[in-house]
Enzyme design. Sequence first.
Site, PDB file in Angstrom:
ATOM      1  N   LYS A   1     -19.696  32.705  -1.802  1.00 11.60           N
ATOM      2  CA  LYS A   1     -19.882  32.339  -0.401  1.00 11.60           C
ATOM      3  C   LYS A   1     -19.898  30.813  -0.321  1.00 11.60           C
ATOM      4  O   LYS A   1     -20.196  30.174  -1.305  1.00 11.60           O
ATOM      5  CB  LYS A   1     -21.219  32.891   0.129  1.00 11.60           C
ATOM      6  CG  LYS A   1     -21.460  34.371  -0.128  1.00 11.60           C
ATOM      7  CD  LYS A   1     -20.789  35.228   0.908  1.00 11.60           C
ATOM      8  CE  LYS A   1     -21.048  36.714   0.611  1.00 11.60           C
ATOM      9  NZ  LYS A   1     -20.311  37.607   1.491  1.00 11.60           N
TER      10      LYS A   1
ATOM     11  N   ASP B   1     -14.186  37.229  -1.677  1.00  5.24           N
ATOM     12  CA  ASP B   1     -14.576  38.047  -0.539  1.00  5.24           C
ATOM     13  C   ASP B   1     -13.360  38.827  -0.055  1.00  5.24           C
ATOM     14  O   ASP B   1     -12.225  38.453  -0.316  1.00  5.24           O
ATOM     15  CB  ASP B   1     -15.140  37.171   0.586  1.00  5.24           C
ATOM     16  CG  ASP B   1     -16.182  37.925   1.374  1.00  5.24           C
ATOM     17  OD1 ASP B   1     -15.769  38.746   2.202  1.00  5.24           O
ATOM     18  OD2 ASP B   1     -17.382  37.727   1.145  1.00  5.24           O
TER      19      ASP B   1
ATOM     20  N   LYS C   1     -16.618  37.398  -7.437  1.00  5.17           N
ATOM     21  CA  LYS C   1     -15.714  38.170  -6.588  1.00  5.17           C
ATOM     22  C   LYS C   1     -15.180  37.336  -5.441  1.00  5.17           C
ATOM     23  O   LYS C   1     -15.924  36.595  -4.811  1.00  5.17           O
ATOM     24  CB  LYS C   1     -16.488  39.376  -6.040  1.00  5.17           C
ATOM     25  CG  LYS C   1     -15.786  40.137  -4.931  1.00  5.17           C
ATOM     26  CD  LYS C   1     -16.651  41.312  -4.473  1.00  5.17           C
ATOM     27  CE  LYS C   1     -16.051  42.034  -3.303  1.00  5.17           C
ATOM     28  NZ  LYS C   1     -15.942  41.210  -2.097  1.00  5.17           N
TER      29      LYS C   1
ATOM     30  N   THR D   1     -20.480  37.762  -5.012  1.00  3.66           N
ATOM     31  CA  THR D   1     -19.399  37.367  -4.111  1.00  3.66           C
ATOM     32  C   THR D   1     -19.561  35.890  -3.786  1.00  3.66           C
ATOM     33  O   THR D   1     -20.650  35.460  -3.410  1.00  3.66           O
ATOM     34  CB  THR D   1     -19.473  38.176  -2.809  1.00  3.66           C
ATOM     35  OG1 THR D   1     -19.581  39.553  -3.151  1.00  3.66           O
ATOM     36  CG2 THR D   1     -18.231  37.967  -1.972  1.00  3.66           C
TER      37      THR D   1
ATOM     38  N   SER E   1     -23.678  46.388  -3.047  1.00  4.66           N
ATOM     39  CA  SER E   1     -23.488  45.015  -2.603  1.00  4.66           C
ATOM     40  C   SER E   1     -23.897  44.904  -1.149  1.00  4.66           C
ATOM     41  O   SER E   1     -23.653  45.807  -0.365  1.00  4.66           O
ATOM     42  CB  SER E   1     -22.012  44.655  -2.788  1.00  4.66           C
ATOM     43  OG  SER E   1     -21.674  43.524  -2.052  1.00  4.66           O
TER      44      SER E   1
ATOM     45  N   HIS F   1     -17.022  49.705  -3.657  1.00  5.49           N
ATOM     46  CA  HIS F   1     -18.285  49.505  -2.936  1.00  5.49           C
ATOM     47  C   HIS F   1     -18.748  50.839  -2.358  1.00  5.49           C
ATOM     48  O   HIS F   1     -17.963  51.562  -1.754  1.00  5.49           O
ATOM     49  CB  HIS F   1     -18.072  48.482  -1.824  1.00  5.49           C
ATOM     50  CG  HIS F   1     -17.787  47.117  -2.356  1.00  5.49           C
ATOM     51  ND1 HIS F   1     -18.638  46.063  -2.200  1.00  5.49           N
ATOM     52  CD2 HIS F   1     -16.754  46.650  -3.091  1.00  5.49           C
ATOM     53  CE1 HIS F   1     -18.142  44.996  -2.808  1.00  5.49           C
ATOM     54  NE2 HIS F   1     -16.987  45.332  -3.355  1.00  5.49           N
TER      55      HIS F   1
ATOM     56  N   HIS G   1     -12.407  47.008  -2.582  1.00  2.79           N
ATOM     57  CA  HIS G   1     -13.339  46.762  -1.485  1.00  2.79           C
ATOM     58  C   HIS G   1     -12.993  47.688  -0.327  1.00  2.79           C
ATOM     59  O   HIS G   1     -11.828  47.972  -0.086  1.00  2.79           O
ATOM     60  CB  HIS G   1     -13.260  45.299  -1.040  1.00  2.79           C
ATOM     61  CG  HIS G   1     -14.379  44.925  -0.115  1.00  2.79           C
ATOM     62  ND1 HIS G   1     -14.380  45.272   1.214  1.00  2.79           N
ATOM     63  CD2 HIS G   1     -15.547  44.276  -0.337  1.00  2.79           C
ATOM     64  CE1 HIS G   1     -15.504  44.823   1.771  1.00  2.79           C
ATOM     65  NE2 HIS G   1     -16.223  44.228   0.857  1.00  2.79           N
ATOM     66  N   ARG G   2     -14.023  48.161   0.384  1.00  2.50           N
ATOM     67  CA  ARG G   2     -13.786  49.173   1.415  1.00  2.50           C
ATOM     68  C   ARG G   2     -13.806  48.588   2.828  1.00  2.50           C
ATOM     69  O   ARG G   2     -14.220  49.264   3.769  1.00  2.50           O
ATOM     70  CB  ARG G   2     -14.807  50.302   1.283  1.00  2.50           C
ATOM     71  CG  ARG G   2     -16.257  49.861   1.418  1.00  2.50           C
ATOM     72  CD  ARG G   2     -17.212  51.053   1.318  1.00  2.50           C
ATOM     73  NE  ARG G   2     -18.597  50.623   1.545  1.00  2.50           N
ATOM     74  CZ  ARG G   2     -19.597  51.458   1.784  1.00  2.50           C
ATOM     75  NH1 ARG G   2     -19.383  52.756   1.836  1.00  2.50           N
ATOM     76  NH2 ARG G   2     -20.829  51.008   1.975  1.00  2.50           N
TER      77      ARG G   2
ATOM     78  N   LYS H   1     -17.625  32.547   2.452  1.00  2.74           N
ATOM     79  CA  LYS H   1     -16.431  33.307   2.114  1.00  2.74           C
ATOM     80  C   LYS H   1     -15.151  32.599   2.520  1.00  2.74           C
ATOM     81  O   LYS H   1     -14.118  32.796   1.920  1.00  2.74           O
ATOM     82  CB  LYS H   1     -16.493  34.715   2.684  1.00  2.74           C
ATOM     83  CG  LYS H   1     -16.847  34.843   4.142  1.00  2.74           C
ATOM     84  CD  LYS H   1     -16.611  36.260   4.606  1.00  2.74           C
ATOM     85  CE  LYS H   1     -17.883  37.045   4.818  1.00  2.74           C
ATOM     86  NZ  LYS H   1     -17.622  38.382   5.332  1.00  2.74           N
TER      87      LYS H   1
ATOM     88  N   ASN I   1      -3.054  64.069  13.343  1.00  4.33           N
ATOM     89  CA  ASN I   1      -2.838  64.289  14.763  1.00  4.33           C
ATOM     90  C   ASN I   1      -4.035  64.852  15.484  1.00  4.33           C
ATOM     91  O   ASN I   1      -4.232  64.648  16.666  1.00  4.33           O
ATOM     92  CB  ASN I   1      -1.705  65.319  14.915  1.00  4.33           C
ATOM     93  CG  ASN I   1      -0.611  64.783  15.798  1.00  4.33           C
ATOM     94  OD1 ASN I   1      -0.705  63.648  16.255  1.00  4.33           O
ATOM     95  ND2 ASN I   1       0.401  65.581  16.048  1.00  4.33           N
TER      96      ASN I   1
END
Length: 466
Positions: free
Chosen positions: A166, A194, A192, A164, A370, A318, A285-286, A168, A114
Amino acid sequence: GVGFKAGVKDYKLTYYTPEYQTLDTDILAAFRVTPQPGVPPEEAGTAVAAESSTGTWTTVWTDGLTSLDRYKGRCYHIEPVSGEENQFIVYVAYPLDLFEEGSVTNMFTSIVGNVFGFKALRALRLEDLRIPPAYSKTFQGPPHGIQVERDKLNKYGRPLLGCTIKPKLGLSAKNYGRAVYECLRGGLDFTKDDENVNSQPFMRWRDRFLFCAEALYKAQAETGEIKGHYLNATAGTCEEMIKRAVFARELGVPIVMHDYLTGGFTANTSLAHYCRDNGLLLHIHRAMHAVIDRQKNHGIDFRVLAKALRMSGGDHIHSGTVVGKLEGERDITLGFVVLLRDDFIEKDRSRGIYFTQPWVSLPGVLPVASGGIHVWHMPALTEIFGDDSVLQFGGGTLGHPWGNPPGAAANRVALEACVQARNHGQDLAREGNDVIRRASKWSPELSSACEVWKEIKLYFEAMDTL
């Protein structure tokens, strides 16, 4: 008259306790507070302590039914931020009983739920949390941790390599599986999904899982090494997410993946429990982190999100690269890395670590570097991250002029060369480029990669500095 003194409260009287001695069981928070003009720091700091624990804006008669002294958050120290006008680090201690056991969700709802919209504050940032063992012990933590992962994969003494896939979005499942096979066959440990590959019209999740599993087993059979592909189980509902993880387990693959911030901590913790019970590694993954952590004066620093992930559960996360295309200042990034990997982390303000953090027996998480990295970065990455890390080259693998397998081979050769040089006592920080050049003499794949990326620099000043 009524039996209590009604009226608007001065928070300072109740919540500002500079003489307080923190308890080993308290959760401690360091907030960066920017008060509105004219609001004294004590007032702003105590408002934070109050609003994120037991306080409300006016005295209520039900206060008399509980022991505020036992449950209130306490602002126990305030220090000005050097070099910033009107910014203060406010330290708040929260009694452990304010939090539900084993719930990162509840911890964040309490501490940052809050108070960030508070009118007396111009901006507020949660810089760090000290999680006491009494609380961290209520969490399962990472499904497996670093040592168990190495044993599962039978890979020791070097960082792990990933890529990763691609582009993606837009590949069909079969073409996607082909790219996975080529990268793994060329020498990578992992490929990985994506973060935004979930289950879209051009590639439904089940088709992707099947083709990737096929690619994995083929590459494993041909190389004699254990391979993995992070199958992204992130979904629109928790039930669907678990369904995808179950299917991955049935295929016998070693690892699944989750976007923990967009998916949410509740979903993430459920998935982490499933992964431990069923022997799956969990890559995190963030996605969305920069929305929360990029502004220096407002939001939540990533080191807090990293600690929360270690509690909620994940085997990889990551953590920034220090050298690539995305945000990450060296000392701050190293701060994330030690908080993720080590058992005991000393307070170190030069790395942005405000509290000594004991993790006792909570397993560690492998940091993943990465984003915009290529073979020329390999010495720096090996030097900065050490063996317990995952180095991920997306474009740095798939962008190789000869195709994916040579791109993967170039990265593997560069990595092995760096590890060997380091083990023989060479200083990678100083001699890194020579190490890569020497290795490229007997690896045409690496030589070609060195040529393509020799001039690329993605340098901007980091936004988030100490």
